[in-house]
Design a protein around this motif. Structure first.
Motif, PDB file in Angstrom:
ATOM      1  N   GLY B 459       0.684  -1.435  -0.081  1.00 20.42           N
ATOM      2  CA  GLY B 459       0.041  -0.110   0.150  1.00 20.42           C
ATOM      3  C   GLY B 459       0.930   1.199   0.008  1.00 20.42           C
ATOM      4  N   GLY B 460       2.232   1.051   0.062  1.00 20.20           N
ATOM      5  CA  GLY B 460       2.696   2.293   0.209  1.00 20.20           C
ATOM      6  C   GLY B 460       3.272   2.992  -1.126  1.00 20.20           C
ATOM      7  N   THR B 461       2.182   3.827  -1.482  1.00 18.26           N
ATOM      8  CA  THR B 461       2.514   4.338  -3.076  1.00 18.26           C
ATOM      9  C   THR B 461       1.329   5.548  -3.081  1.00 18.26           C
ATOM     10  N   ASP B 462       1.460   6.208  -4.218  1.00 22.37           N
ATOM     11  CA  ASP B 462       0.349   7.413  -4.302  1.00 22.37           C
ATOM     12  C   ASP B 462       0.559   8.287  -3.020  1.00 22.37           C
ATOM     13  N   THR B 463       1.963   8.613  -2.649  1.00 23.53           N
ATOM     14  CA  THR B 463       2.111   9.218  -1.389  1.00 23.53           C
ATOM     15  C   THR B 463       1.674  10.647  -1.332  1.00 23.53           C
ATOM     16  N   ASP B 464       1.069  11.173  -0.356  1.00 28.36           N
ATOM     17  CA  ASP B 464       1.101  12.726  -0.179  1.00 28.36           C
ATOM     18  C   ASP B 464       0.417  12.689   1.287  1.00 28.36           C
ATOM     19  N   ARG B 465       1.303  12.766   2.070  1.00 22.39           N
ATOM     20  CA  ARG B 465       0.749  12.607   3.514  1.00 22.39           C
ATOM     21  C   ARG B 465      -0.112  14.010   3.906  1.00 22.39           C
ATOM     22  N   MET B 466       0.438  15.053   3.319  1.00 21.03           N
ATOM     23  CA  MET B 466      -0.005  16.131   3.734  1.00 21.03           C
ATOM     24  C   MET B 466      -1.572  16.351   3.399  1.00 21.03           C
ATOM     25  N   ALA B 467      -1.960  15.962   2.027  1.00 18.77           N
ATOM     26  CA  ALA B 467      -3.184  15.734   1.701  1.00 18.77           C
ATOM     27  C   ALA B 467      -4.216  14.973   2.269  1.00 18.77           C
ATOM     28  N   ASP B 468      -3.256  13.556   2.641  1.00 21.33           N
ATOM     29  CA  ASP B 468      -4.460  12.514   3.289  1.00 21.33           C
ATOM     30  C   ASP B 468      -4.598  12.683   4.605  1.00 21.33           C
ATOM     31  N   PHE B 469      -3.519  13.193   5.437  1.00 17.67           N
ATOM     32  CA  PHE B 469      -3.613  13.369   6.911  1.00 17.67           C
ATOM     33  C   PHE B 469      -3.485  14.566   7.539  1.00 17.67           C
ATOM     34  N   GLY B 470      -3.152  15.622   6.759  1.00 22.46           N
ATOM     35  CA  GLY B 470      -2.919  16.888   7.352  1.00 22.46           C
ATOM     36  C   GLY B 470      -1.489  16.962   8.185  1.00 22.46           C
ATOM     37  N   GLU B 471      -0.545  16.087   7.934  1.00 18.77           N
ATOM     38  CA  GLU B 471       0.837  16.176   8.543  1.00 18.77           C
ATOM     39  C   GLU B 471       1.746  15.378   7.722  1.00 18.77           C
ATOM     40  N   MET B 472       2.986  16.047   7.550  1.00 20.85           N
ATOM     41  CA  MET B 472       4.141  15.308   6.822  1.00 20.85           C
ATOM     42  C   MET B 472       4.478  14.132   7.761  1.00 20.85           C
ATOM     43  N   GLU B 473       4.562  14.044   9.025  1.00 15.83           N
ATOM     44  CA  GLU B 473       5.096  12.715   9.839  1.00 15.83           C
ATOM     45  C   GLU B 473       4.175  12.445  10.679  1.00 15.83           C
ATOM     46  N   TYR B 474       3.949  11.099  10.842  1.00 16.10           N
ATOM     47  CA  TYR B 474       3.072  10.569  11.805  1.00 16.10           C
ATOM     48  C   TYR B 474       3.305  11.392  13.100  1.00 16.10           C
ATOM     49  N   GLY B 475       2.184  11.900  13.650  1.00 14.56           N
ATOM     50  CA  GLY B 475       2.251  12.537  15.177  1.00 14.56           C
ATOM     51  C   GLY B 475       2.582  13.975  15.131  1.00 14.56           C
ATOM     52  N   ASP B 476       3.088  14.608  14.005  1.00 12.70           N
ATOM     53  CA  ASP B 476       3.333  16.017  14.002  1.00 12.70           C
ATOM     54  C   ASP B 476       2.165  17.155  14.527  1.00 12.70           C
ATOM     55  N   ALA B 477       1.077  16.447  14.211  1.00 13.68           N
ATOM     56  CA  ALA B 477      -0.162  17.363  14.581  1.00 13.68           C
ATOM     57  C   ALA B 477      -0.156  17.408  16.145  1.00 13.68           C
ATOM     58  N   VAL B 478       0.150  16.445  16.753  1.00 13.06           N
ATOM     59  CA  VAL B 478      -0.180  16.277  18.315  1.00 13.06           C
ATOM     60  C   VAL B 478       1.313  16.246  19.055  1.00 13.06           C
ATOM     61  N   ALA B 479       2.279  15.689  18.752  1.00 11.40           N
ATOM     62  CA  ALA B 479       3.543  16.007  19.446  1.00 11.40           C
ATOM     63  C   ALA B 479       4.880  16.577  18.235  1.00 11.40           C
ATOM     64  N   PRO B 480       4.489  17.835  18.025  1.00 13.73           N
ATOM     65  CA  PRO B 480       5.563  18.412  16.970  1.00 13.73           C
ATOM     66  C   PRO B 480       7.079  18.285  17.571  1.00 13.73           C
ATOM     67  N   GLU B 481       6.963  18.091  18.964  1.00 12.51           N
ATOM     68  CA  GLU B 481       8.359  17.974  19.409  1.00 12.51           C
ATOM     69  C   GLU B 481       9.247  16.821  18.853  1.00 12.51           C
ATOM     70  N   VAL B 482       8.466  15.835  18.513  1.00 15.63           N
ATOM     71  CA  VAL B 482       9.242  14.595  18.126  1.00 15.63           C
ATOM     72  C   VAL B 482      10.428  14.904  17.131  1.00 15.63           C
TER      73      VAL B 482
END
Lengths: 315, 582
Positions: B459-482
């Motif tokens: 399933g790892g294709t057609d990648t656009d995390r920002m459009a799909d989930f609103g964040e570049m990296e997992y957890g950015d929206a909740v814990a940007p400090e990571v």
């Protein structure tokens, strides 16, 4: 009439054989798993040699793939590296075979001379231990010992005022010493066991008689011990000849650096690198077959020579 | 004497035992044929939202077991699936997925052995950066020998993978070099993965290359970003040596240490002495002629430079050969004043105690970020032995959809994340905390955010995390400090500015075409010989000896057809479908 004699002899021989087998049926039964093991894991896989003459296709399997004739053999001998590979393999295996041969014998003789049983047991155990370490560990240790600047050897050399920055693993000049030294360190203890066993089998009366005649320990070793274990030495030597074109894959693969590659690249590493890692099974099998055949020829020849010269032989 | 039937018994018992043992080893094809249903009996296969008349979800595929075999490293992928995630996938698609990793010294060895065994499960996955990757000839051979199913007709009815059939979606290499090769006549036998939805899209703000210890740079009053030539690097290394800096154990630092992941040739550290990238060594000169490094004066210049560094003890003597554990240990202990190569997302440097150095200029021009229009990474194929291959295609399509990605990247709603007002996932704080405090335990939750990447395989294709989930990296929206440390380093390095001025390229690596070259095998061996010879030359006693070593390697290259290969590259480069990155 001759025509009748031969079958009757054969029949009686056969019936005698069957009678013998039936008489020792339980012993033969114990042999059965061993036979099955060798048939399944040694003889059936040998049919894979056919790959050396096949253009292997994934979907057709070994038997279904088209024939390739002697293409792979021609390719190998046309390869610009083949001369270097054969030369390197022969140099390394001859070093291990001929120069390495006396080391375990000498160690066994030395252990035999140690009279303190406890000390001998401890010393023997320590000498066996490296055999149980994998080549990855041994080469790792070697690399650390010979590391430039902070390696133990360089530090010792530096302590005595020498150049402490030598990168031994990268310099071709030191390759054979490192290869041979690590091989002996790892194998000498284990290889000496069989000679120790042979020495233990020497009749003590012979030593008694020698002592009575005033022979020194050195004389005893030279005139009694060594001649007594000579058949063992010869048999092991003949068997080792079979591997003359297999100079030890693990060790050489790990010791190989860009600096020593022109000396350390041997047939075994070549087969893995070019043949198997490149998916060229036919080519790899052809080179492997060549190694095996040359080994077999050498074993047969050495066996004949040994039989003629010393009356000791494998068959 | 034994009777005849006693003998029969004696022979039969071991035979039965052998058969039993052989039977126990299994010949599991992975496909549960009993549960596999013909397509006509299945309900709606789409990945549309809503449910079907039969009460099954719209994402339903088939009630069957699917087994995949992974020919990739165990560090990169995990075969253990979390039971709850597995159950959710079953509930949504009917598929009971099982993933097995084939362990081998080199992933390519496993792939070759797996293909040769001719006993493959429902799908297989493998590494595949581009058509020049060593795996490519192997899977190409398998495809030509009809080991794999033609996927082109199966892709037509999919939601995500049908994009691969559009003219402008795939990068050149993926389209014409990997998947829809001219000799396939419109068919394709493997899928290239990790293709971005938008051209030039970057999933992470990577700042890779050499890094210098911040305290040393501060003490010397040097701005690491100004070190943009190897000459300046040499001067800096001399200052470091003269400064008598110590590592965490109180020992002298090594001015230039190896790659964080182990000794090797590192192009990024010596950019202005490298002809082309360090894994290709082929590049166009100012007049447009394609040359190999051996045909330029740069090889000797680099040898001279490295010999100087080695002689003056400014670079670690084992820079090119050190094992990974020692190289990493040196970086963690601060023994390397300059780490040859690292990147900003590494855990050990969250506090920025190492700063990016350079970047060093290219051999013929100032540094400029190069971004692939799109690139690919890893691939998968369906063996021809697989029953109902369309089910596997549908499973892959589901996993590549937003709903599928949500499952394998974020886990289960409620357990691992909640949804915000816009419908974007918000990772739960306790999951993020667990990931930080006990990564192994967190991994057991079974999704990519916590390091379990089973879903990425298909399933790892057609990648656009920002459009799909609103964040570049997992957890950015909740814990940007990571990722704060990594992003601060990227800012320091000037990632945004560099990205703005980046050169976007779409093409093939030069060595992608070596399989098409008549003497490709021999030339490849000669290229490897050249690489080894170059390192030998670094350690040669003097420049004369180094020159002899390089001359011999160059002669070997010429004898095995280097010039003809460069001619082939010229022809390829002239064709817009096979533009070469030179």
């Amino acid at each position: 009439m001759e025509t009748h004699v031969t079958p009757s002899v054969n029949t009686s021989k056969r019936s005698r054989l069957w009678r013998n087998i039936l008489l020792h049926k339980y012993l033969y039964l114990m042999l059965l798993p061993c036979l099955v093991f060798f048939i399944i894991f040694s003889y059936i896989p040998m049919t894979g040699i056919i790959l050396a003459f096949k253009e292997y296709k994934f979907n057709a399997g070994i038997l279904g793939s088209p024939w390739a004739g002697f293409k792979y053999f021609e390719r190998f001998f046309n390869d610009y590296q083949s001369g270097m590979l054969i030369k390197n393999t022969l140099i390394i295996s001859c070093m291990k075979l001929f120069i390495g041969l006396p080391f375990p014998i000498l160690l066994a003789l030395m252990f035999n001379e140690v009279k303190n049983r406890y000390f001998r047991n401890i010393a023997q155990s320590i000498s066996y231990l490296p055999h149980f370490l994998s080549w990855v560990v041994v080469v790792g240790l070697t690399q650390r010992l010979l590391a430039p600047d902070n390696g133990l050897l360089n530090q010792i050399v530096g302590f005595f005022g020498g150049d402490s920055s030598v990168f031994y693993m990268m310099e071709p000049h030191y390759f054979y010493q490192i290869m041979f030294g690590s091989h002996i360190w790892k194998s000498v203890g284990w290889d000496s066991i069989i000679y120790l066993a042979a020495i233990a089998g020497v009749n003590p009366d012979m030593y008694e008689a020698a002592k009575m005649d005033g022979a020194s320990r050195t004389r005893e070793i030279w005139h009694i011990t060594l001649p007594s274990i000579q058949p063992t030495i010869l048999i092991l030597f003949i068997l080792s000849l079979g591997n003359i074109l297999s100079a030890g894959f693990d060790q050489l693969y790990l010791l190989r650096t860009p600096g020593n590659m022109h000396l350390a690249e041997i047939l075994d590493t070549y087969v893995i690198r070019v043949g198997l890692q490149g998916g060229q099974y036919g080519y790899a099998t052809a080179v492997g077959l060549m190694q095996g055949l040359i080994g077999l020829i050498l074993v047969v020849a050495a066996n004949r020579i040994s039989k003629k010269v010393s009356d000791t032989s494998l068959w | 004497m034994l009777r005849k039937n006693t003998w029969v018994r004696l022979l039969t018992i071991p035979l039965i035992l052998t058969l039993l043992l052989a039977g126990c080893t299994g010949n599991d094809k992975g496909t549960d044929n009993k549960t596999a249903q013909p397509e006509s009996n299945q309900t709606d296969q789409g990945t549309n939202n809503g449910s079907t008349d039969s009460g099954k979800p719209a994402t339903w595929i088939a009630d069957r077991k699917v087994k995949g075999l992974v020919f990739m490293g165990t560090d990169d992928y995990t075969e253990d699936m979390n039971p709850e995630i597995k159950a959710k996938l079953k509930e949504l698609t009917g598929i009971d997925l099982e993933v097995e990793i084939m362990v081998a010294d080199h992933s390519i060895d496993g792939l070759i052995a797996g293909l040769a065994s001719n006993d493959l499960p429902d799908f297989i996955t493998f590494y595949l950066n581009n058509s020049g990757r060593p795996e490519m000839p192997v899977i190409l051979k398998a495809a030509r020998e009809e080991m794999f199913t033609d996927l082109a007709p199966l892709m037509k009815d999919t939601k995500v993978y049908s994009k691969y059939l559009q003219d402008d979606y795939l990068p050149l290499d993926t389209r014409y070099g990997v998947m829809f090769r001219p000799e396939f006549n419109g068919s394709t036998y493997f899928i290239h993965m990790n293709v971005a939805r938008q051209g030039g899209y970057a999933t992470r703000k990577y700042a890779g290359g050499p890094y210098i210890r911040k305290d040393i740079a501060d003490a010397l009053g040097v701005d690491p970003r100004t070190i943009n030539t190897t000459e300046k690097l040499y001067e800096l290394a001399k200052k470091i040596k003269a400064g008598n800096f110590k590592d965490n154990n109180g020992k002298d630092v090594v001015p230039i240490g190896p790659n964080y992941w182990g000794g090797q040739e590192i192009g990024v550290l010596f950019n202005d002495l490298e002809w082309g990238s360090d894994d290709q060594r082929i590049k166009k000169d100012a007049s447009g002629t394609i040359l190999h490094e051996s045909q330029t004066p740069y090889a000797l210049k680099k040898v001279e430079y490295i010999q100087k560094l080695l002689k003056e003890k400014l670079i670690h003597p084992e820079f090119f050969t050190m094992d990974e554990s020692r190289a990493t240990e040196g970086a963690l202990n601060g023994t390397w004043a300059i780490i040859g190569n690292a990147h900003n997302y590494q855990e050990f440097n969250r506090d920025m105690h190492y700063l990016p150095l350079g970047p060093i200029d290219f051999v013929d021009r100032p540094y400029q970020m190069q971004v692939d229009f799109k690139s690919g990474y890893s691939g998968w194929a369906i063996p021809t032995t697989t029953k109902n291959p369309e089910d596997i295609m549908k499973l892959a399509d589901f996993l590549a959809s937003r709903e599928g990605k949500l499952l394998w990247q974020y886990g289960l709603e409620g357990r691992d994340y909640t949804l915000d007002a816009k419908g974007n996932p918000l990772a739960k704080k306790e999951v993020i905390d667990l990931k930080v405090s006990n990564p192994e335990e967190a991994k057991k939750l079974g999704f990519a955010g916590v390091g379990n990447s089973w879903g990425e395989l298909l399933g790892g294709t057609d990648t656009d995390r920002m459009a799909d989930f609103g964040e570049m990296e997992y957890g950015d929206a909740v814990a940007p400090e990571v990722n704060a440390g990594a992003l601060k380093i990227a800012d320091y390095w000037g990632w945004e500015e560099k990205r703005k001025n980046a050169k976007i390229v779409d093409g093939y690596t030069p060595l992608s075409f070596i399989g098409e070259f008549e003497h490709g095998t021999e030339l490849k061996a000669a290229f490897e010989n050249y690489d080894d010879s170059l390192i030998r030359a670094y350690y040669a006693k003097n420049m004369d000896e180094a020159k002899k070593i390089l001359d011999s390697a160059s002669k070997q290259l010429e004898a095995t057809g280097l010039q003809q290969f460069l001619e082939l590259l010229k022809t390829k480069d002239a064709d817009p479908k096979t533009h070469v990155k030179l």
